[in-house]
Structures are given as C-alpha cells and as structure tokens.
Design a protein around this motif. Structure first.
Motif, mmCIF file in Angstrom:
data_model
loop_
_atom_site.group_PDB
_atom_site.id
_atom_site.type_symbol
_atom_site.label_atom_id
_atom_site.label_comp_id
_atom_site.label_asym_id
_atom_site.label_seq_id
_atom_site.Cartn_x
_atom_site.Cartn_y
_atom_site.Cartn_z
ATOM 1 N N LEU A 98 0.833 -1.204 0.000
ATOM 2 C CA LEU A 98 0.000 0.000 0.000
ATOM 3 C C LEU A 98 0.867 1.254 0.000
ATOM 4 C CD1 LEU A 98 -2.744 1.511 0.404
ATOM 5 C CD2 LEU A 98 -2.368 1.276 2.853
ATOM 6 N N VAL A 99 1.910 1.228 0.849
ATOM 7 C CA VAL A 99 2.795 2.402 0.906
ATOM 8 C C VAL A 99 3.416 2.654 -0.466
ATOM 9 C CG1 VAL A 99 4.927 3.336 1.889
ATOM 10 C CG2 VAL A 99 3.283 2.165 3.357
ATOM 11 N N TYR A 100 3.875 1.576 -1.101
ATOM 12 C CA TYR A 100 4.465 1.750 -2.429
ATOM 13 C C TYR A 100 3.427 2.250 -3.428
ATOM 14 C CZ TYR A 100 8.958 -0.228 -1.200
ATOM 15 O OH TYR A 100 10.199 -0.420 -0.649
ATOM 16 N N ALA A 101 2.180 1.715 -3.333
ATOM 17 C CA ALA A 101 1.125 2.140 -4.251
ATOM 18 C C ALA A 101 0.814 3.623 -4.054
ATOM 19 C CB ALA A 101 -0.125 1.288 -4.014
ATOM 20 N N LEU A 102 0.725 4.031 -2.770
ATOM 21 C CA LEU A 102 0.478 5.449 -2.472
ATOM 22 C C LEU A 102 1.587 6.309 -3.064
ATOM 23 C CD1 LEU A 102 -0.659 5.313 1.264
ATOM 24 C CD2 LEU A 102 -2.014 6.157 -0.639
ATOM 25 N N TYR A 103 2.813 5.833 -2.857
ATOM 26 C CA TYR A 103 3.943 6.587 -3.386
ATOM 27 C C TYR A 103 3.851 6.689 -4.907
ATOM 28 C CZ TYR A 103 8.565 7.372 -5.239
ATOM 29 O OH TYR A 103 9.615 7.846 -5.978
ATOM 30 N N GLY A 104 3.476 5.580 -5.532
ATOM 31 C CA GLY A 104 3.367 5.567 -6.986
ATOM 32 C C GLY A 104 2.340 6.583 -7.469
ATOM 33 N N VAL A 105 1.177 6.606 -6.790
ATOM 34 C CA VAL A 105 0.122 7.539 -7.182
ATOM 35 C C VAL A 105 0.601 8.981 -7.004
ATOM 36 C CG1 VAL A 105 -2.193 8.384 -6.604
ATOM 37 C CG2 VAL A 105 -1.734 5.922 -6.680
ATOM 38 N N ALA A 106 1.239 9.234 -5.848
ATOM 39 C CA ALA A 106 1.718 10.593 -5.576
ATOM 40 C C ALA A 106 2.774 10.996 -6.599
ATOM 41 C CB ALA A 106 2.283 10.671 -4.166
ATOM 42 N N ARG A 148 0.770 15.049 0.104
ATOM 43 C CA ARG A 148 0.338 16.216 -0.681
ATOM 44 C C ARG A 148 0.013 15.787 -2.103
ATOM 45 N NH1 ARG A 148 3.284 19.371 2.572
ATOM 46 N NH2 ARG A 148 5.177 18.549 1.694
ATOM 47 N N GLY A 149 0.837 14.902 -2.646
ATOM 48 C CA GLY A 149 0.574 14.368 -3.985
ATOM 49 C C GLY A 149 -0.770 13.672 -4.037
ATOM 50 N N ILE A 150 -1.012 12.835 -2.989
ATOM 51 C CA ILE A 150 -2.300 12.115 -2.926
ATOM 52 C C ILE A 150 -3.451 13.124 -2.856
ATOM 53 C CG2 ILE A 150 -3.719 10.569 -1.494
ATOM 54 C CD1 ILE A 150 -1.500 9.030 -2.720
ATOM 55 N N ALA A 151 -3.277 14.170 -2.024
ATOM 56 C CA ALA A 151 -4.339 15.179 -1.882
ATOM 57 C C ALA A 151 -4.646 15.817 -3.221
ATOM 58 C CB ALA A 151 -3.914 16.246 -0.877
ATOM 59 N N SER A 152 -3.605 16.178 -3.942
ATOM 60 C CA SER A 152 -3.778 16.793 -5.253
ATOM 61 C C SER A 152 -4.531 15.834 -6.179
ATOM 62 C CB SER A 152 -2.403 17.146 -5.832
ATOM 63 O OG SER A 152 -2.538 17.626 -7.132
ATOM 64 N N PHE A 153 -4.176 14.541 -6.058
ATOM 65 C CA PHE A 153 -4.809 13.528 -6.908
ATOM 66 C C PHE A 153 -6.305 13.429 -6.600
ATOM 67 C CE2 PHE A 153 -5.993 9.130 -7.903
ATOM 68 C CZ PHE A 153 -5.475 8.986 -9.177
ATOM 69 N N VAL A 154 -6.635 13.414 -5.297
ATOM 70 C CA VAL A 154 -8.041 13.318 -4.892
ATOM 71 C C VAL A 154 -8.813 14.535 -5.392
ATOM 72 C CG1 VAL A 154 -9.617 13.321 -2.915
ATOM 73 C CG2 VAL A 154 -7.573 11.879 -2.885
ATOM 74 N N LEU A 155 -8.243 15.732 -5.181
ATOM 75 C CA LEU A 155 -8.912 16.958 -5.633
ATOM 76 C C LEU A 155 -9.125 16.934 -7.145
ATOM 77 C CD1 LEU A 155 -7.198 19.697 -3.453
ATOM 78 C CD2 LEU A 155 -9.559 18.884 -3.321
ATOM 79 N N ALA A 156 -8.099 16.460 -7.851
ATOM 80 C CA ALA A 156 -8.231 16.398 -9.310
ATOM 81 C C ALA A 156 -9.328 15.423 -9.702
ATOM 82 C CB ALA A 156 -6.887 15.969 -9.923
ATOM 83 N N SER A 157 -9.412 14.308 -8.937
ATOM 84 C CA SER A 157 -10.475 13.344 -9.252
ATOM 85 C C SER A 157 -11.852 13.960 -9.025
ATOM 86 C CB SER A 157 -10.326 12.081 -8.393
ATOM 87 O OG SER A 157 -9.076 11.497 -8.638
ATOM 88 N N VAL A 158 -11.989 14.696 -7.882
ATOM 89 C CA VAL A 158 -13.261 15.364 -7.594
ATOM 90 C C VAL A 158 -13.577 16.353 -8.714
ATOM 91 C CG1 VAL A 158 -14.429 16.979 -6.041
ATOM 92 C CG2 VAL A 158 -13.060 15.093 -5.105
ATOM 93 N N ALA A 159 -12.580 17.181 -9.049
ATOM 94 C CA ALA A 159 -12.788 18.162 -10.124
ATOM 95 C C ALA A 159 -13.169 17.445 -11.412
ATOM 96 C CB ALA A 159 -11.509 18.976 -10.320
ATOM 97 N N GLY A 160 -12.523 16.299 -11.658
ATOM 98 C CA GLY A 160 -12.832 15.520 -12.868
ATOM 99 C C GLY A 160 -14.269 15.056 -12.872
ATOM 100 N N THR A 161 -14.771 14.598 -11.701
ATOM 101 C CA THR A 161 -16.149 14.125 -11.611
ATOM 102 C C THR A 161 -17.142 15.259 -11.899
ATOM 103 O OG1 THR A 161 -15.362 12.652 -9.882
ATOM 104 C CG2 THR A 161 -17.745 12.863 -10.127
ATOM 105 N N VAL A 162 -16.908 16.407 -11.246
ATOM 106 C CA VAL A 162 -17.769 17.575 -11.476
ATOM 107 C C VAL A 162 -17.738 17.942 -12.957
ATOM 108 C CG1 VAL A 162 -18.094 20.028 -10.960
ATOM 109 C CG2 VAL A 162 -17.465 18.423 -9.139
ATOM 110 N N MET A 163 -16.572 17.871 -13.526
ATOM 111 C CA MET A 163 -16.428 18.236 -14.931
ATOM 112 C C MET A 163 -17.231 17.287 -15.821
ATOM 113 S SD MET A 163 -12.958 18.875 -16.952
ATOM 114 C CE MET A 163 -12.614 20.459 -16.312
ATOM 115 N N LEU A 164 -17.223 16.003 -15.470
ATOM 116 C CA LEU A 164 -17.997 15.044 -16.259
ATOM 117 C C LEU A 164 -19.486 15.383 -16.201
ATOM 118 C CD1 LEU A 164 -16.186 11.686 -15.405
ATOM 119 C CD2 LEU A 164 -16.178 12.920 -17.578
#
Lengths: 480, 228
Positions: free
Chosen positions: A116-124, A170-186
């Motif tokens: 999980l830690v590695y996956a989180l790091y990968g996403v970030a 912080r990377g994960i946070a940015s990713f989550v926000l981008a996903s939220v923004a992406g959903t609203v955009m859809l």
C-alpha cells in the motif's frame, strides 16, 4: 552519495574491486549532491565543498505559449481522472482495509500494507509528474525516503517513515482533488451535451428541466417552449462551458500550489531530516564511545590496578620475614603497572590524538599504523587540511577499522588509502586480506564508525563478503 | 648534573624531581609551563633540559616548539622531550633542527627508573636516544622505500635498535644474539644502506635515523625510492 567511481582505478591501483551492486550500502544521506545540507565553510585552506546545486527554484510561471492547448489537456486529464481516479483510490482503500484486517496474520497484512505504501507513493509520484509536466513546473520528482538503518527492522522503519511522508500525502491530496474536479467536470459535460441536444430541438430532457424550474405551464406553452428551449439550452450550455473552464483553471491553481509548496516543503523537510539524522548520529556516536571507554576501563585497566594494589599489599606483609619473596611481588606489580600504563595510553590515543589538531590526519596515522597488530601499509596523499570534524571522523574510522581487523579479520596485511577528492571530499579506504563477513551490529565498532561519519554528513560503504577481503570506505565533506 | 624540568602535571613533576635527586642529580628549576623555560635555560646553563610536549595553554605541541626554539638559541644544550604519546612528525622536527644530543621518549619509560636515569645520563653525555615506538612509526612510514625493502626483518630490527641509540652490547642483549653476530648484521645494514662503515656511537645513531628519515615527508610513502 556513494560514488561509483573506483578510486583504485583512478590511482593506478590494481586492487580488485567488487561489483558495486554487491555492496551493502550504509548511506546515511542518500540525497544526491543537490540535497546536501549547505555546510558552513571551515576556516583555513580547506576547499569549498562540492558545488551544491541550488534548491529547485520556483518554476517559471506557466508560459502562455499555447493556453488553449494546455486548457484542453487539463480538461482531458481531469475527465480521465474523473473516470479512473476513483478506481485507483478505491483500490488503495481496499488495500488499506485488507492490510489492517489481516494485520493479525502478521506476514500477509504486513506485506499488503508495505504494498500500500508503495502504491500510495506511486500515485503521488504520478500526480507530481503529471502536474509538473502539464504546467511545466521545474519541481524535482518525488523520491522514496532513503534507507538509513541496515537490516529488515531498518527497512520497516524506512517504510513507516515513508507512510507519513508529507510530500507523498500532498501528492495524494492533489490527486483526490483532481479526481473530484474531474467528476464535477464530467457532470458539466453531461449538461453541455444535454444543452446541445436541446438546442438542436430534440428535447426530451428539456421538459423535465423546465418542469422542475417551473417554466412554461402546460397550455399554450408551445410558443414559450419554442422560445425558451433554445435560450435556456444556450444559457445552460454557456454555464457548463464556463464551469468546465473554471474548474480547469481552478484545478491548475490548486494543484500547482500544492505541488510547488510540496516541492519546497520537501526540500526543507529533507534538509531537516538530514540535520536530524546527523544529530542523531552524533549523539549515538558519543554514546557508543562513552560505553566503549567505560567498558575498556572496566575490563582492562581497572582490574589490572586492583591486582597491582593486592600484589603490593602482599609484598608489604611479606617484607619483614621474606624480603626475597617481597621483591618478586614488587617486580610483578611493577610489570603490571607498566602494562596498565600502556593500555591507558592506547585507549586515550584511540579516542583522540592531539597531533591531529596541529599536524593533521597524515601525521596522526603514523602511530595508528605502527601500533596495529597487523602490518599496515599507509598510502596517504593529502594537500592542505580539512576541518577538524572531518579529520577526526576519518581518524576515528581508520582507528576503529584497524582495531576491528586485528580482532576479527585474521588478516596478514591491512592497507589504508587516504585521498582528498577534487569535489572537496576527504576519502579513506581501509582494506584487509582477512576472512570477511564483517557486519554492522548495533553498538559494535562499525556502528560507531557509521554514526561518527554520519554525524559530519559523510557516507560509509562496507564490502565484506564471507570469504573476504573486507574493505571499508568513508567519505566526508572536507569542510564539514 | 644540573637539570631543568618543564612539566605541567604536579604529580609527575614532583615525581621526576624526587627521582632525579634520589639518583644524585640537581634540579635547578621545575616549571609548570613554557613561559620561563627559555630565559631560565639561557641564564642558568643546565646540563640537560627535560620538556613535556603537551603544555598549557593549548596542550598540543608547546613542548616541541619550545625545544626547537632552544635548539636555535643554544644548539649544544642536551634536550629530552618526554611525552604521553610519541609522534614521528615531532621526532622529524627535532631531528631536522640541527643541534646537539637529544632524546624523545614516552613518559611511560619513567617507570623503569634505572633505565630512564641511564638514558638521561647518556643524552647529557652527547648520545641521541629515540623511543622504540617512534622508531617503529618511522619504519612504518618508510616501509616502501626500496633500500629498506632490501633489509631482512632481523636487519630491520637491528636498525631500529641502532636508531633508538643502543650500543652493540645492548642490541645483543635485547635480541639474544652474540655481539659478533650483531656486528655482522650491522656491517650488512651499512653496506645495503650506504652508511660510512666507520660510523660509531652517536654518529651511527644519527646516520640510522637520517636514513630512516631520508624519504620522510608529509606525502606518504615514497613510490619510487627515497625522495630527496
């Protein structure tokens, strides 16, 4: 920061050198030179430390070269994230759940959590790279925490530290926000599609909308509908487009802010970590050394002096009736005393050599080499002096290595090479032709060396395969 | 003889005074630091000056610097430098400073009272005495010198003993050899190293030291024979 350059080759030295890959590294500061803590230059002729690349400068403001294209890219990426992001995040959550659930089945749960830690790091890492590439930010890529302590426990500690790494989150946070923004955009895309369809006249959805808005009341509404339909569709369409563009711009400012702040914070955090590790190393080294001195005094000199006292006491009793016997006892006590004196001298000399202060490292090594039980070949080429801290750390490392070699290696020869590297590094290598298998044990000699070297911002590299030979390399910033 | 002592530790200073007076010598002054050493030595003309190396205020090499100072002002004054640790770099400095006899010994040697007093008397009489530890250091630094390589290990031991300032008789006793075989070794060493064959006494010691010292520099072992 272990160099991959083989100094042996550079100096016409034919010593065989193993593959760097086989070398377990104790790299206390596995930061590249760019992250080296800025060190105050020491007084004296010491050269300046290796050029330190400046911290990542705040990126130039995204150029307005092709804003429409970048906007389009942002919109596409957000749309993609709106679809994929939630999948990724749910995988992460399920990993967390599974890991925690299986934590009692220690092995499995642990492996999953490490994954999980590695996956989180990968996403970030992906997020930072994505934002950095999209807006041309010159932020350095995210890096895994360096491994400090050796062994599996050390690995787990590193993973633990990685799991609470601010830059990663912080990377994960940015990713989550981008996903939220992406959903609203859809959703806004849906609205736009609807508006285009209604404007084109096919308006099954329009009735529903007008109904819900309370526009047009049934009878005679066809004219109204005829008028309202296209107008409201156009208005909704414009609002949707504005929303899409707004979200893209918002995403840009938010994610750039997060990533850039992250980069600067990461930089500072890394420096703080390095300083903290250096301080830890210094404290630990001092602690180890005190323990060692206490042990040496307790096991060596003290009992000797006690026996001297006893022998002299016996001699005192005997002196009247057996002067010859008393003489023998006194001679014995005299011999023991001299041995204790020698032991004390060597103990003190191992801790610090005052000749180091006024004549430097080269001069101080003479006594170490001549005192070693194994013959030592000294090959020292130094011009000028380094800081006291650097010289003392290297002196200590060499003294301790020679002591170790004498105790454990069964070697018939040691070789000590010391050089001042061009990049302002004081480098030393101690080799022996012994049986190898040297390991860093907590509280042992090698542990003391690595802490001591770590404390002055240096690195240690040990290479000691089971059948030998052993070589230990230390590098410390000359002007540490 | 009349002796001047400079030693910062009270215990050792008083101990030295007692030991020397017990052996029938006169201590003209026992000083705790180097402030008045030069003046006293110039005014009182002692037969021997004993200096500690680490002295106040910095506790590094004050004693060596004072010794070198004395060498320039009164080269003929016999000096004995005593130290908790001996360092080949300090020995080199003393050897390089032209002057009369001198000694450089570990403080530990004081514990062997009779040997220590004998060394003092020999230095005052013009002999040079180096501690075996410092000779060993010099030999370690010189071990790559080609001419040193040509010596057998026994010859190297004998050379070290010569450099320490021992007589043939003393070397024979030290190494459990007959005097004849010691002489044979010495002849061989002199041939290999190119000493004058008739060197004797202190000149022989100085020649041995000078040879061991010959390639000594701060640049580490000579790669291709001695560096002149």
């Amino acid at each position: 920061m272990t160099t991959s350059v083989d100094p042996a080759a550079a100096h016409g030295d034919t010593a065989a050198h193993p593959e760097p890959g086989s070398v377990p590294e104790l790299v206390p500061t596995a930061e590249p030179a760019a992250q080296a803590p800025a060190v105050p230059a020491a007084a004296g002729p010491a050269p300046a430390p290796a050029a330190v690349t400046p911290a990542p400068t705040p990126a130039p403001a995204p150029t307005a070269a092709r804003p429409p294209l970048r906007l389009g890219l942002t919109i596409l990426q957000l749309a993609a994230l709106g679809i994929v992001g939630w999948g990724v995040l749910s995988v992460l959550f399920s990993l967390l759940g599974t890991g925690l659930g299986l934590v009692l089945v220690l092995g499995v749960g642990l492996v999953i959590l490490i994954g999980l830690v590695y996956a989180l790091y990968g996403v970030a890492w992906f997020e930072v790279e994505r934002v950095s590439a999209l807006y041309r930010l010159a932020v350095p890529p995210l890096r895994l925490r360096p491994r400090v302590e050796p062994g599996f426990a050390g690995y787990l500690r590193t993973i633990g530290r990685q799991s609470i790494d601010g830059a990663m989150w912080r990377g994960i946070a940015s990713f989550v926000l981008a996903s939220v923004a992406g959903t609203v955009m859809l959703l806004l895309f849906q609205g736009l599609v609807w508006a285009i369809l209604s404007a084109a006249g096919a308006s099954p959805a329009f009735d529903a909308l007008s109904g819900s808005l309370g526009i047009g009341s049934g009878d005679g509404g066809s004219a109204t509908i005829g008028l309202w339909g296209p107008i409201s569709a156009v208005i909704v369409g414009i609002l949707c487009v504005a929303g899409i563009i707004g979200i893209a711009l918002l995403h840009r400012s938010v994610s750039v802010g997060i990533v850039r702040a992250g980069a600067q914070t990461a930089q500072l955090t890394r420096q703080v970590q390095v300083s903290a590790r250096q301080r830890e190393g210094a404290v630990r080294a001092a602690d180890l050394e005190r323990t060692r001195i206490e042990r040496d005094l307790h096991d060596g000199v003290q009992p000797r002096l006690v026996s001297v006292g006893m022998t002299l006491g016996l001699a005192q009793q005997k002196i009247a009736e057996d002067p010859e016997g008393a003489k023998q006892l006194i001679a014995e006590a005299h011999t023991s005393t001299k041995a204790a004196i020698t032991e004390l001298r060597q103990l003190a000399r191992g801790i610090h050599a005052s000749v180091l202060d006024d004549r430097g490292l080269d001069a101080a090594l003479s006594a170490l080499a001549s005192r070693s039980h194994i013959p030592v070949l000294l090959d020292v080429r130094l011009q000028g002096r380094c800081s006291r801290e650097a010289e003392t750390a290297v002196y200590f490392a060499i003294a301790e290595s020679l002591t170790n070699a004498a105790k454990h290696s069964r070697a018939s020869e040691c070789r000590v090479v010391v050089r001042l590297r061009e990049e302002g590094t004081l480098w030393a290598r101690v080799e022996d032709n012994g049986i190898g298998g040297a390991r860093v044990l907590p509280g042992g000699g090698l542990d003391g060396i690595s802490n001591r070297v770590l404390a002055v911002g240096g690195t240690v590299r040990l290479d000691s395969p089971q059948s030998g030979p052993t070589s230990l390399e230390v590098s410390v910033p000359c002007a540490s | 003889m009349r002796i001047l002592i400079c030693e910062d530790s009270v215990l050792l200073r008083e101990g030295l005074v007692r030991l020397l007076e017990h052996s029938g010598h006169e201590v003209i002054a026992a000083l705790p630091d180097t402030t008045d050493v030069i003046d006293t030595a110039l005014a009182q003309h002692p037969d021997l000056c004993i200096l500690d190396v680490r002295l106040p205020p910095t506790f590094t090499d004050e004693g060596i610097r004072t010794a070198l100072d004395l060498r320039t002002r009164r080269p003929e004054l016999p000096l004995l430098v005593l130290s908790q640790y001996v360092e080949e770099r300090y020995a080199s400095d003393l050897i390089a400073a032209q002057g009369g006899a001198f000694g450089y010994l570990l403080k530990d040697r004081v514990a062997d009272v009779s040997e220590f007093v004998e060394s003092l008397e020999r230095i005052a009489a013009g002999a040079t005495v180096l501690d075996p530890e410092v000779v060993a250091q010099l030999l370690t630094r010189r071990s790559r010198d080609d001419r040193m390589q040509s010596l057998t290990s026994r010859e190297r031991t004998v050379l070290a003993a010569i450099a320490e300032g021992r007589s043939n008789q003393a070397i024979a006793a030290l190494l459990f050899l007959s005097e004849a075989s010691v002489e044979k070794h010495i002849t061989s060493i002199f041939q290999k190293l190119g000493f004058e064959p008739d060197e004797s006494g202190n000149r022989r010691v100085l020649a041995a030291i000078a040879h061991i010292e010959s390639a000594s520099g701060s640049t580490g072992p000579a790669q291709n024979g001695p560096v002149s």
